[in-house]
Design a protein around this motif. Structure first.
Motif, PDB file in Angstrom:
ATOM      1  N   THR A 105       0.825  -1.207   0.000  1.00 25.51           N
ATOM      2  CA  THR A 105       0.000   0.000   0.000  1.00 25.51           C
ATOM      3  C   THR A 105       0.857   1.253   0.000  1.00 25.51           C
ATOM      4  O   THR A 105       0.554   2.234  -0.684  1.00 25.51           O
ATOM      5  CB  THR A 105      -0.950   0.004   1.220  1.00 25.51           C
ATOM      6  OG1 THR A 105      -1.774  -1.155   1.179  1.00 25.51           O
ATOM      7  CG2 THR A 105      -1.834   1.235   1.220  1.00 25.51           C
ATOM      8  N   SER A 109       0.800   4.191  -4.196  1.00 14.58           N
ATOM      9  CA  SER A 109       0.145   5.507  -4.266  1.00 14.58           C
ATOM     10  C   SER A 109      -0.320   6.103  -2.938  1.00 14.58           C
ATOM     11  O   SER A 109      -0.958   7.155  -2.945  1.00 14.58           O
ATOM     12  CB  SER A 109      -1.053   5.482  -5.239  1.00 14.58           C
ATOM     13  OG  SER A 109      -2.188   4.869  -4.683  1.00 14.58           O
ATOM     14  N   PHE A 110       0.025   5.503  -1.777  1.00 12.85           N
ATOM     15  CA  PHE A 110      -0.454   6.074  -0.516  1.00 12.85           C
ATOM     16  C   PHE A 110       0.620   6.840   0.251  1.00 12.85           C
ATOM     17  O   PHE A 110       0.303   7.722   1.037  1.00 12.85           O
ATOM     18  CB  PHE A 110      -1.036   4.977   0.383  1.00 12.85           C
ATOM     19  CG  PHE A 110      -2.448   4.618   0.031  1.00 12.85           C
ATOM     20  CD1 PHE A 110      -3.515   5.178   0.692  1.00 12.85           C
ATOM     21  CD2 PHE A 110      -2.711   3.734  -0.991  1.00 12.85           C
ATOM     22  CE1 PHE A 110      -4.820   4.865   0.356  1.00 12.85           C
ATOM     23  CE2 PHE A 110      -4.002   3.394  -1.345  1.00 12.85           C
ATOM     24  CZ  PHE A 110      -5.071   3.973  -0.673  1.00 12.85           C
ATOM     25  N   SER A 115      -0.345   5.535   4.412  1.00 18.89           N
ATOM     26  CA  SER A 115      -0.766   4.147   4.529  1.00 18.89           C
ATOM     27  C   SER A 115      -1.080   3.740   5.964  1.00 18.89           C
ATOM     28  O   SER A 115      -1.555   2.621   6.189  1.00 18.89           O
ATOM     29  CB  SER A 115       0.313   3.214   3.960  1.00 18.89           C
ATOM     30  OG  SER A 115       1.521   3.320   4.681  1.00 18.89           O
ATOM     31  N   TRP A 400     -10.296   1.406  -0.533  1.00 20.37           N
ATOM     32  CA  TRP A 400      -8.853   1.214  -0.339  1.00 20.37           C
ATOM     33  C   TRP A 400      -8.271   0.258  -1.378  1.00 20.37           C
ATOM     34  O   TRP A 400      -7.290   0.578  -2.063  1.00 20.37           O
ATOM     35  CB  TRP A 400      -8.619   0.699   1.090  1.00 20.37           C
ATOM     36  CG  TRP A 400      -7.291   0.037   1.315  1.00 20.37           C
ATOM     37  CD1 TRP A 400      -6.076   0.444   0.851  1.00 20.37           C
ATOM     38  CD2 TRP A 400      -7.051  -1.158   2.073  1.00 20.37           C
ATOM     39  NE1 TRP A 400      -5.094  -0.433   1.275  1.00 20.37           N
ATOM     40  CE2 TRP A 400      -5.656  -1.407   2.015  1.00 20.37           C
ATOM     41  CE3 TRP A 400      -7.869  -2.019   2.800  1.00 20.37           C
ATOM     42  CZ2 TRP A 400      -5.079  -2.504   2.672  1.00 20.37           C
ATOM     43  CZ3 TRP A 400      -7.291  -3.094   3.444  1.00 20.37           C
ATOM     44  CH2 TRP A 400      -5.919  -3.341   3.381  1.00 20.37           C
ATOM     45  N   THR A 403      -8.296   1.335  -5.035  1.00 19.78           N
ATOM     46  CA  THR A 403      -7.249   2.320  -5.286  1.00 19.78           C
ATOM     47  C   THR A 403      -5.902   1.649  -5.522  1.00 19.78           C
ATOM     48  O   THR A 403      -5.165   2.014  -6.452  1.00 19.78           O
ATOM     49  CB  THR A 403      -7.158   3.296  -4.103  1.00 19.78           C
ATOM     50  OG1 THR A 403      -8.381   4.037  -4.005  1.00 19.78           O
ATOM     51  CG2 THR A 403      -6.008   4.265  -4.287  1.00 19.78           C
ATOM     52  N   ILE A 404      -5.559   0.661  -4.680  1.00 24.73           N
ATOM     53  CA  ILE A 404      -4.299  -0.068  -4.887  1.00 24.73           C
ATOM     54  C   ILE A 404      -4.314  -0.765  -6.237  1.00 24.73           C
ATOM     55  O   ILE A 404      -3.355  -0.686  -7.019  1.00 24.73           O
ATOM     56  CB  ILE A 404      -4.085  -1.109  -3.773  1.00 24.73           C
ATOM     57  CG1 ILE A 404      -3.956  -0.441  -2.414  1.00 24.73           C
ATOM     58  CG2 ILE A 404      -2.833  -1.938  -4.059  1.00 24.73           C
ATOM     59  CD1 ILE A 404      -3.799  -1.432  -1.283  1.00 24.73           C
ATOM     60  N   ASP A 407      -3.830   1.510  -9.189  1.00 23.23           N
ATOM     61  CA  ASP A 407      -2.455   1.960  -9.367  1.00 23.23           C
ATOM     62  C   ASP A 407      -1.608   0.878 -10.035  1.00 23.23           C
ATOM     63  O   ASP A 407      -0.805   1.168 -10.923  1.00 23.23           O
ATOM     64  CB  ASP A 407      -1.847   2.342  -8.017  1.00 23.23           C
ATOM     65  CG  ASP A 407      -0.501   3.043  -8.172  1.00 23.23           C
ATOM     66  OD1 ASP A 407      -0.509   4.228  -8.536  1.00 23.23           O
ATOM     67  OD2 ASP A 407       0.536   2.394  -7.955  1.00 23.23           O
ATOM     68  N   GLY A 435      -3.184   8.179  -3.909  1.00 19.60           N
ATOM     69  CA  GLY A 435      -3.872   7.117  -3.193  1.00 19.60           C
ATOM     70  C   GLY A 435      -4.927   7.631  -2.239  1.00 19.60           C
ATOM     71  O   GLY A 435      -6.074   7.161  -2.233  1.00 19.60           O
ATOM     72  N   SER A 473      -8.016   7.424  -9.559  1.00 19.88           N
ATOM     73  CA  SER A 473      -6.585   7.201  -9.330  1.00 19.88           C
ATOM     74  C   SER A 473      -5.729   7.599 -10.529  1.00 19.88           C
ATOM     75  O   SER A 473      -4.776   8.390 -10.373  1.00 19.88           O
ATOM     76  CB  SER A 473      -6.344   5.736  -8.956  1.00 19.88           C
ATOM     77  OG  SER A 473      -4.963   5.478  -8.798  1.00 19.88           O
ATOM     78  N   TYR A 485       5.361   9.904  -5.671  1.00 23.45           N
ATOM     79  CA  TYR A 485       5.624   8.488  -5.393  1.00 23.45           C
ATOM     80  C   TYR A 485       6.994   8.283  -4.758  1.00 23.45           C
ATOM     81  O   TYR A 485       7.133   7.519  -3.806  1.00 23.45           O
ATOM     82  CB  TYR A 485       5.530   7.670  -6.683  1.00 23.45           C
ATOM     83  CG  TYR A 485       4.124   7.385  -7.134  1.00 23.45           C
ATOM     84  CD1 TYR A 485       3.489   6.199  -6.793  1.00 23.45           C
ATOM     85  CD2 TYR A 485       3.412   8.311  -7.898  1.00 23.45           C
ATOM     86  CE1 TYR A 485       2.190   5.927  -7.208  1.00 23.45           C
ATOM     87  CE2 TYR A 485       2.118   8.054  -8.316  1.00 23.45           C
ATOM     88  CZ  TYR A 485       1.511   6.856  -7.961  1.00 23.45           C
ATOM     89  OH  TYR A 485       0.227   6.597  -8.368  1.00 23.45           O
TER      90      TYR A 485
END
Length: 581
Positions: A105, A109-110, A115, A400, A403-404, A407, A435, A473, A485
Motif C-alpha cells: 500500500t 500511491s499512498f 498508509s 482502499w 485504489t491499490i 495503481d 492514493g 486514481s 511516489y
C-alpha cells in the motif's frame, strides 16, 4: 553554506521477539529472498486454509434469509468476479516484490504516513473477522457442550495465540495437518443430502426471503436489483481477505518459476480464493433454508453450528454423534481461519504503531493486542450485528483496495507511477495525494449513495460505486505527474551486493531492505529507519508531512493563518514549513 548535521549512531538492541525472525516473520520489512524458500504447494495450501472460515456460510445464509436465493446467488457471483479482478494485480506484485499488504500500500500511491490509515482499516478487518469467527466457534461449544458464551469467547480467543506466535512455519504446518479433515467434512454432508432429500434443493431455489411470499415450488425466486445490491455489500466486506492471502504469498520465491502448476497454485492461494469461497457461500445459502425447514428459529438458521448440525444429521442418525462431529468440524474450521486473522492483525498493528510511536516491541505483542480487541467485540455481541457491520465496512475496504489495484493495473503500465514497489520511509513522500485522494473520493461518493443522496437504488449499490477509484486514481496520477511516489531513488550500485550491514542494529540485510541515511552517513535498514525519531527525515526535507501540509496551505490561506497554524504544530513543524520557502 552550513555543514549538514550528522547524528552519532547508537546501536539499537532489539528484544529477542523482534530479533528472532522465526517469531517476527519480517513484520515490518521486505521478506528476504533467503526466507522465501517455501514451495508453491505448501504456501498455497496454507493460504487456501484461510478459506475455511464459516463466516462465508454465515454470510451466505444471512443474505439468503433476508433477500432470497436468486438475489443471493447473483450477488455472490458478481461480488466474486469483482474480488477476483481487484485481487489479481495485488497478489502478483506482492509475490514479485516480497511485501505484505501494508508495504504494498505504501508504494502503490499512498505514501509512508498515508498508509497508516489503511493499516488501521486492515487491522479492523482482522479483529472484526476474528471476533465473528470466534463467536461462531463459541456457538458450537455452547450447542454441543453447554459452555456459557462468555467462557466460550475466552477459550475461542486464547487458544489461537500459541498457534500464531511462531509465524508462518507453525501456521503452515497446522493448516496442512487439518486440511484433509476439513475438506472431507465440507463435501460429504451434501452428498448425503442430495441422495436422501433432493427436494430441499428445490425448496432452496424457490426461497424468496423471510419477508417475502415464496415463488411457486420448483421455480426460482424473483430477482430484485435493490436487494441484489444490499446482498453484494455484505459479501464485498470480505474484500480485505486478499490482504491475508498476500501476507503468506510474500514467502514464495520471486517469479522465476514459470510452470503452470506454480501459477495455478499461486492463483488459488491469491485472488482465486473466491473460487473456493463461492461454493461455501452457496453452501451457507442452502443450509440456512434447510435449517429453517427443520423448525429452527429464524435468528439461529444462519448460524453455522445449527447449519452443520442439521447437515450432519443426514450422515449420522444419532443426534449426539452428529452434535460432536459438528463441534469438531466448527472448531477446526474456525481455528484454521483465526490463526490467519490473528497473524495478519499482528502485522497490521506492527506497521500502524511503528509509524506513530517510532517503537516496535515485537509482532507477538501486537498479536495479543489484536486478540484482546476481538475478545471485547465478542463480549459486546458483534455477531448479532453481522449484516449492518459488514455493509458499512465494505465501502471503506473496497475504496482502499480498488485504489491499490487501480495503481498497479492502470497507473504503472501507463507510466503514471514508477515501476516496482518502494516501501522504505527514506524513499517515500509522507503523503501521496493519488492514493489518499482516490480512496477518500470514491469512499465519500459511495457513502453519500449509501445514505440515500442518489436514491434507494444507488443506496443498495453503493459498494459498487467505489469502483470509481479506477477513474480517480489515474486522473490524480496524471494531474500530479507522479511526482509524489518517490522522494529519492535507491542507490543503483547496491544491486550488485549480496547483503549490506545496517549501521544502527548491525545486522546484515539484502539491498532491497536498505537505504543510505545522510543523518548517520551510513546505510540503514528499513526497520531502523522507520523507528528512528532523531533524524527528522533529513534525507527528504521536501517530502515530510509538515512541509507538504505547508505547501498546500500556502496555496489558499493567508500567511498570518499559516503562521498561527504552524505555531500550534510546534517548533519542528514551523521550521519545516518555512524552510521549504
Amino acid at each position: 553554506m552550513a555543514a549538514r548535521q550528522r547524528i552519532i549512531p547508537v546501536r539499537r538492541e532489539y528484544n529477542r521477539w523482534v530479533a528472532n525472525q522465526t517469531l517476527e516473520d519480517y513484520a515490518l520489512r521486505f521478506t528476504a529472498k533467503s526466507a522465501r524458500r517455501f514451495s508453491s504447494s505448501r504456501i498455497s495450501q496454507t493460504a487456501i486454509g484461510a478459506i475455511s472460515f464459516l463466516a462465508l456460510e454465515a454470510i451466505g445464509g444471512t443474505i439468503t434469509l433476508s433477500y432470497g436465493t436468486t438475489n443471493a446467488i447473483f450477488a455472490i457471483v458478481a461480488a466474486a468476479i469483482a474480488m477476483l479482478a481487484i485481487g489479481w494485480p495485488i497478489s502478483r506484485y506482492a509475490i514479485r516484490h516480497g511485501v505484505d499488504i501494508d508495504l504494498l500500500t505504501r508504494g502503490a500511491s499512498f505514501g509512508y504516513i498515508g498508509s497508516t490509515i489503511t493499516s488501521l482499516i486492515y487491522a479492523s478487518f482482522t479483529f472484526m473477522l476474528f471476533a465473528i469467527e470466534a463467536s461462531i466457534m463459541t456457538g458450537a461449544l455452547d450447542l454441543a457442550f453447554g459452555i456459557p458464551p462468555w467462557i466460550g469467547y475466552i477459550i475461542s480467543a486464547v487458544v489461537v495465540i500459541p498457534l500464531v506466535i511462531y509465524g508462518v512455519q507453525l501456521i503452515s504446518r497446522f493448516q496442512l495437518i487439518t486440511q484433509p479433515f476439513w475438506i472431507i467434512l465440507n463435501i460429504l454432508p451434501f452428498v448425503f443430502i442430495a441422495f436422501m432429500d433432493w427436494q430441499k434443493f428445490d425448496l432452496w431455489r424457490a426461497f424468496a426471503g423471510i419477508d417475502h411470499s415464496n415463488a411457486q415450488v420448483g421455480g426460482p425466486a424473483p430477482f430484485n436489483l435493490v436487494e441484489f445490491g444490499a446482498a453484494s455489500a455484505v459479501i464485498l466486506a470480505l474484500m480485505p481477505q486478499i490482504g491475508e492471502q498476500v501476507d503468506f504469498l510474500r514467502f514464495l520465491p520471486p517469479e522465476g518459476l514459470r510452470k503452470w502448476r506454480h501459477r495455478f497454485a499461486v492463483f488459488l492461494a491469491g485472488p482465486g480464493w473466491v473460487v473456493v469461497g463461492v461454493p461455501k457461500l452457496l453452501a451457507g445459502s442452502f443450509l440456512a433454508v434447510l435449517t429453517l425447514s427443520t423448525a429452527v428459529p429464524i435468528r439461529e438458521a444462519a448460524d453455522p453450528a445449527h447449519m452443520y448440525f442439521a447437515a450432519f444429521g443426514y450422515m449420522i442418525p444419532n443426534d449426539t454423534a452428529a452434535l460432536l462431529l459438528m463441534a469438531a468440524f466448527v472448531v477446526v474450521s474456525q481455528l484454521k481461519i483465526n490463526v490467519m486473522n490473528a497473524y495478519a492483525g499482528s502485522l497490521a498493528w506492527s506497521n500502524f504503531f511503528s509509524r506513530l510511536t517510532h517503537s516496535h516491541p515485537g509482532r507477538v505483542v501486537w498479536l495479543v493486542f489484536n486478540v484482546v480487541i476481538a475478545l471485547l467485540l465478542m463480549e459486546l455481541g458483534i455477531y448479532r450485528l453481522l449484516e449492518a457491520t459488514l455493509g458499512i465496512f465494505s465501502i471503506v475496504a473496497m475504496a482502499w483496495l480498488c485504489t491499490i489495484s487501480a495503481d498497479l493495473m492502470i497507473n504503472k503500465p501507463l507510466g503514471l507511477s514508477p515501476e516496482g514497489i518502494e516501501f522504505k520511509r527514506a524513499h517515500l513522500y509522507d503523503i501521496n495525494p493519488v492514493g489518499l485522494g482516490s480512496m477518500f473520493g470514491s469512499a465519500a461518493i459511495a457513502l453519500a449513495a449509501h445514505f440515500g443522496l442518489f436514491g434507494p437504488l444507488m443506496a443498495s449499490l453503493a459498494t459498487y460505486v467505489t469502483l470509481i477509484a479506477f477513474l480517480i486514481s489515474p486522473a490524480l496520477a496524471f494531474a500530479t505527474k507522479g511526482k509524489f511516489y518517490l522522494a529519492r531513488k535507491p542507490r543503483q550500485s547496491w544491486k550488485t551486493l549480496g547483503s549490506i550491514t545496517c549501521s544502527i542494529c548491525e545486522h546484515p540485510f539484502e539491498h532491497e531492505d536498505m537505504a543510505w541515511c545522510p543523518a548517520y552517513a551510513a546505510p540503514i535498514c528499513s526497520l531502523c529507519c522507520s523507528l528512528d525519531s532523531r533524524c527528522h527525515d533529513m534525507c527528504k526535507p521536501h517530502a515530510r508531512l509538515n512541509t507538504q501540509v505547508g505547501a498546500v496551505a500556502r496555496s489558499f490561506l493567508p500567511e498570518s493563518v499559516i503562521t498561527r497554524l504552524t505555531t500550534r504544530l510546534g517548533r519542528y513543524a514551523t521550521t519545516a514549513v518555512f524552510r521549504s520557502r
